[in-house]
Design a protein around this motif. Structure first.
Motif, PDB file in Angstrom:
ATOM      1  N   ARG A 139       0.879  -1.360  -0.119  1.00 13.18           N
ATOM      2  CA  ARG A 139       0.057  -0.003  -0.064  1.00 13.18           C
ATOM      3  C   ARG A 139       0.911   1.087  -0.093  1.00 13.18           C
ATOM      4  O   ARG A 139       1.903   1.257   0.518  1.00 13.18           O
ATOM      5  N   VAL A 140       0.744   2.423  -0.659  1.00 14.25           N
ATOM      6  CA  VAL A 140       1.559   3.348  -0.960  1.00 14.25           C
ATOM      7  C   VAL A 140       0.745   4.891  -0.342  1.00 14.25           C
ATOM      8  O   VAL A 140      -0.268   4.986  -0.891  1.00 14.25           O
ATOM      9  N   VAL A 141       1.456   5.406   0.485  1.00 14.56           N
ATOM     10  CA  VAL A 141       1.452   6.980   0.600  1.00 14.56           C
ATOM     11  C   VAL A 141       2.097   7.941  -0.279  1.00 14.56           C
ATOM     12  O   VAL A 141       3.388   7.699  -0.235  1.00 14.56           O
ATOM     13  N   LEU A 142       1.416   8.702  -1.088  1.00 20.18           N
ATOM     14  CA  LEU A 142       2.174   9.647  -1.836  1.00 20.18           C
ATOM     15  C   LEU A 142       2.169  10.886  -1.315  1.00 20.18           C
ATOM     16  O   LEU A 142       1.222  11.483  -1.061  1.00 20.18           O
ATOM     17  N   SER A 143       3.362  11.583  -0.991  1.00 25.45           N
ATOM     18  CA  SER A 143       3.505  13.051  -0.773  1.00 25.45           C
ATOM     19  C   SER A 143       4.343  13.858  -1.619  1.00 25.45           C
ATOM     20  O   SER A 143       5.064  13.303  -2.312  1.00 25.45           O
ATOM     21  N   ALA A 144       4.015  15.227  -1.662  1.00 24.99           N
ATOM     22  CA  ALA A 144       4.550  16.070  -2.530  1.00 24.99           C
ATOM     23  C   ALA A 144       3.668  17.163  -2.229  1.00 24.99           C
ATOM     24  O   ALA A 144       3.061  17.422  -1.539  1.00 24.99           O
ATOM     25  N   ARG A 145       3.895  18.481  -3.086  1.00 29.85           N
ATOM     26  CA  ARG A 145       3.287  19.791  -2.789  1.00 29.85           C
ATOM     27  C   ARG A 145       2.008  19.562  -3.784  1.00 29.85           C
ATOM     28  O   ARG A 145       0.782  20.054  -3.511  1.00 29.85           O
ATOM     29  N   SER A 146       2.073  19.202  -4.927  1.00 26.26           N
ATOM     30  CA  SER A 146       1.162  19.263  -6.121  1.00 26.26           C
ATOM     31  C   SER A 146       0.103  18.405  -5.956  1.00 26.26           C
ATOM     32  O   SER A 146       0.188  17.343  -6.391  1.00 26.26           O
TER      33      SER A 146
END
Ligand code: NAP
Length: 259
Positions: free
Chosen positions: A32-39
């Motif tokens: 399972r994947v958590v995606l982080s960044a600003r956009s």
């Protein structure tokens, strides 16, 4: 085969480029994947791409230059999704200039994003990993973390710092079920590369094609790396079968650092 089933991976800089490819590849491997960044929109698009393939993805927007926000984000992920077992510190920034024209602001931004942010991301999840005696930390460094290229002293210093952290932490947690490694890409086809191409065009008057060819020539394979190739190395290091590998730098650079 899905060797990462049951794992929760947190990928920074997952909105595009190498980070997006890592998120997709980790999901294909069963995490399972958590995606982080600003956009936010780009993150959502990446998460949708994962879900379209049957994977599980969660979007947690984050500005990694805000240390307090990193810690808060880690606590929210834990509360809303679960304990993080894989961290991919991928977000990064490359600005180039001759040494004497490098501004303090640019130097500070590169150190903050490429080194300090990974430090705080790891700090925010490490206590949980130590408690569970299970964790995989993969830092996306660069060939610039292993060698020196002209006009990149700030970037190179930030990636050497990330490599130093990788090695020291690897030893510190080696007996605790946690591995810490770095992947070191050469020039890879992403927006970051386009920035470097634009810089060459602006400063040398070369065409875009000539600038891209110049970067490809730095690679003994005579080509640029693909984000999916870097992601493959990240998934390999995250795999339970790679449990004996720690403190290592895995180059995805076509042999660049040997040339
Ligand atoms: N491409 C190459 O040739 C190459 C070669 C060697 C190493 N690397 C390394 O590989 C990593 C990924 O590079 P890339 O080529 O994929 O770069 P990219 O296409 O420019 O993507 C950078 C990622 O970092 C995120 N990011 C930037 N600033 C951020 C901030 N303040 N907070 C949160 N996220 C932020 C961006 O998302 P938002 O803008 O949405 O925040 C984006 O997802 C970097 O660490 C880079 O140094 C790249």
């Amino acid at each position: 085969m899905q060797p990462l089933r049951g794992e929760l991976a947190w990928v920074t800089g997952a909105s595009r480029g190498i980070g997006r490819a890592c998120a997709l590849a980790l999901a294909r491997a069963g995490a399972r994947v958590v995606l982080s960044a600003r956009s936010v929109e780009d993150l959502q698009a990446a998460a949708e791409a994962i879900r379209a393939e049957g994977g599980e993805a969660y979007v947690f927007p984050l500005d990694l230059l805000d240390r307090a926000a990193i810690e808060a984000c880690a606590r929210r992920i834990e509360a809303e999704v679960g304990p993080v077992s894989i961290v991919v510190n991928n977000a990064g920034l490359a600005l180039s200039a001759p040494f004497h024209r490098t501004t303090y602001e640019d130097l500070e931004r590169m150190l903050a994003l490429n080194f300090v942010a990974p430090f705080w991301v790891v700090r925010s999840v490490l206590p949980g990993m130590l408690e569970r005696r299970h964790g995989r930390i993969v830092n996306v460094a660069s060939t610039a973390g292993r060698t020196g290229h002209r006009y990149t002293a700030g970037y190179t210093a930030s990636k050497h710092a990330l490599v130093g952290m990788t090695r020291a932490l690897a030893v510190e947690v080696a007996a605790k079920g946690i591995t810490v490694n770095a992947v070191c890409p050469g020039w890879t086809e992403t927006d970051l590369l386009e920035g470097a191409v634009e810089n060459i065009v602006r400063t040398t008057g070369r065409s875009t094609e000539e600038a891209r060819a110049q970067l490809a020539r730095m690679n003994p394979m005579g080509r640029l790396m693909r984000p999916e190739e870097v992601a493959r190395a990240v998934v390999f290091l995250a795999d339970p079968a790679a449990g004996g590998i720690t403190g290592q730098l895995l180059g995805v650079d076509g042999g660049e650092v040997l040339a």
